[in-house]
Design a protein around this motif. Structure first.
Motif, PDB file in Angstrom:
ATOM      1  N   ILE A  29       0.830  -1.343   0.072  1.00 44.71           N
ATOM      2  CA  ILE A  29      -0.195  -0.083   0.205  1.00 44.71           C
ATOM      3  C   ILE A  29       0.826   1.204  -0.203  1.00 44.71           C
ATOM      4  O   ILE A  29       0.564   2.361  -0.623  1.00 44.71           O
ATOM      5  CB  ILE A  29      -0.896  -0.013   0.955  1.00 44.71           C
ATOM      6  N   GLU A  30       1.978   1.360   0.973  1.00 42.74           N
ATOM      7  CA  GLU A  30       2.738   2.394   0.902  1.00 42.74           C
ATOM      8  C   GLU A  30       3.650   2.740  -0.427  1.00 42.74           C
ATOM      9  O   GLU A  30       3.554   3.753  -0.891  1.00 42.74           O
ATOM     10  CB  GLU A  30       3.801   2.324   2.175  1.00 42.74           C
ATOM     11  N   SER A  33       0.909   3.936  -3.271  1.00 42.56           N
ATOM     12  CA  SER A  33       0.454   5.223  -2.781  1.00 42.56           C
ATOM     13  C   SER A  33       1.427   6.320  -3.126  1.00 42.56           C
ATOM     14  O   SER A  33       1.330   7.050  -3.941  1.00 42.56           O
ATOM     15  CB  SER A  33      -0.028   5.185  -1.456  1.00 42.56           C
ATOM     16  N   HIS A  34       2.678   5.897  -2.790  1.00 38.31           N
ATOM     17  CA  HIS A  34       3.675   6.611  -2.930  1.00 38.31           C
ATOM     18  C   HIS A  34       4.119   7.021  -4.584  1.00 38.31           C
ATOM     19  O   HIS A  34       4.178   8.248  -4.980  1.00 38.31           O
ATOM     20  CB  HIS A  34       5.225   6.306  -2.316  1.00 38.31           C
ATOM     21  N   GLN A  36       1.983   6.528  -7.032  1.00 31.49           N
ATOM     22  CA  GLN A  36       0.828   7.339  -7.646  1.00 31.49           C
ATOM     23  C   GLN A  36       0.883   8.700  -7.502  1.00 31.49           C
ATOM     24  O   GLN A  36       0.632   9.696  -8.357  1.00 31.49           O
ATOM     25  CB  GLN A  36      -0.404   6.344  -7.133  1.00 31.49           C
ATOM     26  N   THR A  37       0.898   9.029  -6.169  1.00 33.87           N
ATOM     27  CA  THR A  37       0.551  10.624  -5.502  1.00 33.87           C
ATOM     28  C   THR A  37       1.853  11.034  -5.551  1.00 33.87           C
ATOM     29  O   THR A  37       1.866  12.357  -5.982  1.00 33.87           O
ATOM     30  CB  THR A  37       0.147  10.566  -4.156  1.00 33.87           C
ATOM     31  N   THR A  45      -6.406   8.125  -3.768  1.00 36.24           N
ATOM     32  CA  THR A  45      -6.032   7.723  -2.128  1.00 36.24           C
ATOM     33  C   THR A  45      -6.199   6.411  -1.877  1.00 36.24           C
ATOM     34  O   THR A  45      -6.709   5.493  -2.929  1.00 36.24           O
ATOM     35  CB  THR A  45      -7.079   8.632  -1.330  1.00 36.24           C
ATOM     36  N   GLN A  46      -5.501   6.042  -0.904  1.00 37.27           N
ATOM     37  CA  GLN A  46      -5.559   4.661  -0.260  1.00 37.27           C
ATOM     38  C   GLN A  46      -6.977   4.085  -0.401  1.00 37.27           C
ATOM     39  O   GLN A  46      -7.256   3.074  -0.666  1.00 37.27           O
ATOM     40  CB  GLN A  46      -4.668   4.469   0.806  1.00 37.27           C
ATOM     41  N   GLU A  47      -7.994   5.112  -0.058  1.00 37.38           N
ATOM     42  CA  GLU A  47      -9.332   4.669   0.591  1.00 37.38           C
ATOM     43  C   GLU A  47      -9.968   4.729  -0.785  1.00 37.38           C
ATOM     44  O   GLU A  47     -11.008   3.994  -0.930  1.00 37.38           O
ATOM     45  CB  GLU A  47      -9.919   5.815   1.207  1.00 37.38           C
ATOM     46  N   GLN A  49      -8.798   2.729  -3.240  1.00 40.10           N
ATOM     47  CA  GLN A  49      -8.389   1.514  -3.642  1.00 40.10           C
ATOM     48  C   GLN A  49      -8.472   0.476  -2.584  1.00 40.10           C
ATOM     49  O   GLN A  49      -7.762  -0.163  -2.195  1.00 40.10           O
ATOM     50  CB  GLN A  49      -6.828   1.611  -3.879  1.00 40.10           C
ATOM     51  N   LYS A  93      -2.026  -2.947 -11.057  1.00 39.89           N
ATOM     52  CA  LYS A  93      -1.202  -2.484  -9.831  1.00 39.89           C
ATOM     53  C   LYS A  93       0.191  -3.106 -10.298  1.00 39.89           C
ATOM     54  O   LYS A  93       0.977  -3.813  -9.508  1.00 39.89           O
ATOM     55  CB  LYS A  93      -1.755  -3.470  -8.583  1.00 39.89           C
TER      56      LYS A  93
END
Length: 174
Positions: A29-30, A33-34, A36-37, A45-47, A49, A93
């Motif tokens: 997840i980390e 997220s890193h 992508q953002t 956001t993580q939420e 996904q 992913k």
């Protein structure tokens, strides 16, 4: 699938591909997220996904699966196949940490080839994917690896289009 490692010194090209287990959830997840953002400024956001919080039930069913690339027992890359029925899967992913990208390490190639081999073993007919316009290197990577750019209306009817997906590719196995 792994690359041989010299026992005397750590070779950054030495990585291994394993099926995802929950022990890798936070790292996955980390990392995703890193990338992508922070790297590509994708508005997600993580939420947004929830699949990342339920990999086993979302990806690891039917002809789907989720893999991690590890170096020194740390997640450096991911790839997944989502079973969408009719012997078709969605590639999702596909991420590699920036310091492990490129032809020197071949992490992305190893991950993609692993997923394609899995799909062949499962008699999958097509692998489709959606991506964002920002991922220019990814577009070239998919094209170099036999994926053909297609229009959205050429996707399988059951392909799950994400809001960030604006470009689409397909790889035919049969």
């Amino acid at each position: 699938m792994s690359i041989k490692q010299d026992n005397k010194k750590k070779d950054p090209r030495a990585h291994v591909i394993l099926e995802y287990t929950e022990e890798y959830q936070n790292e996955v997840i980390e990392m995703i997220s890193h990338i992508q953002t922070k790297e590509y400024n994708v508005a997600i956001t993580q939420e947004d996904q929830p699949d990342l919080f339920n990999v086993k039930n979302f990806y690891q069913t039917g002809n789907g699966n989720f893999w991690v690339a590890l170096y020194n027992n740390k997640v450096i890359g991911t790839v997944s196949l989502l079973d969408i029925g009719n012997q078709q899967v969605a590639l999702r992913k596909m991420f590699v940490k920036s310091e492990f990208r490129g032809s020197e390490y071949k992490v992305a190639n190893t991950l993609l080839n692993h997923a394609i081999e899995w799909a062949k073993e499962k008699s999958v007919k097509t692998i489709s994917l959606g991506t964002t316009p920002q991922f220019l290197a990814a577009h070239r990577f998919y094209e170099k690896n036999g994926f053909i750019k297609i229009d959205m209306d050429q996707l399988p009817f059951n392909f799950p289009v994400l809001s960030v997906d604006k470009m689409f590719y397909q790889f035919r196995l049969a």
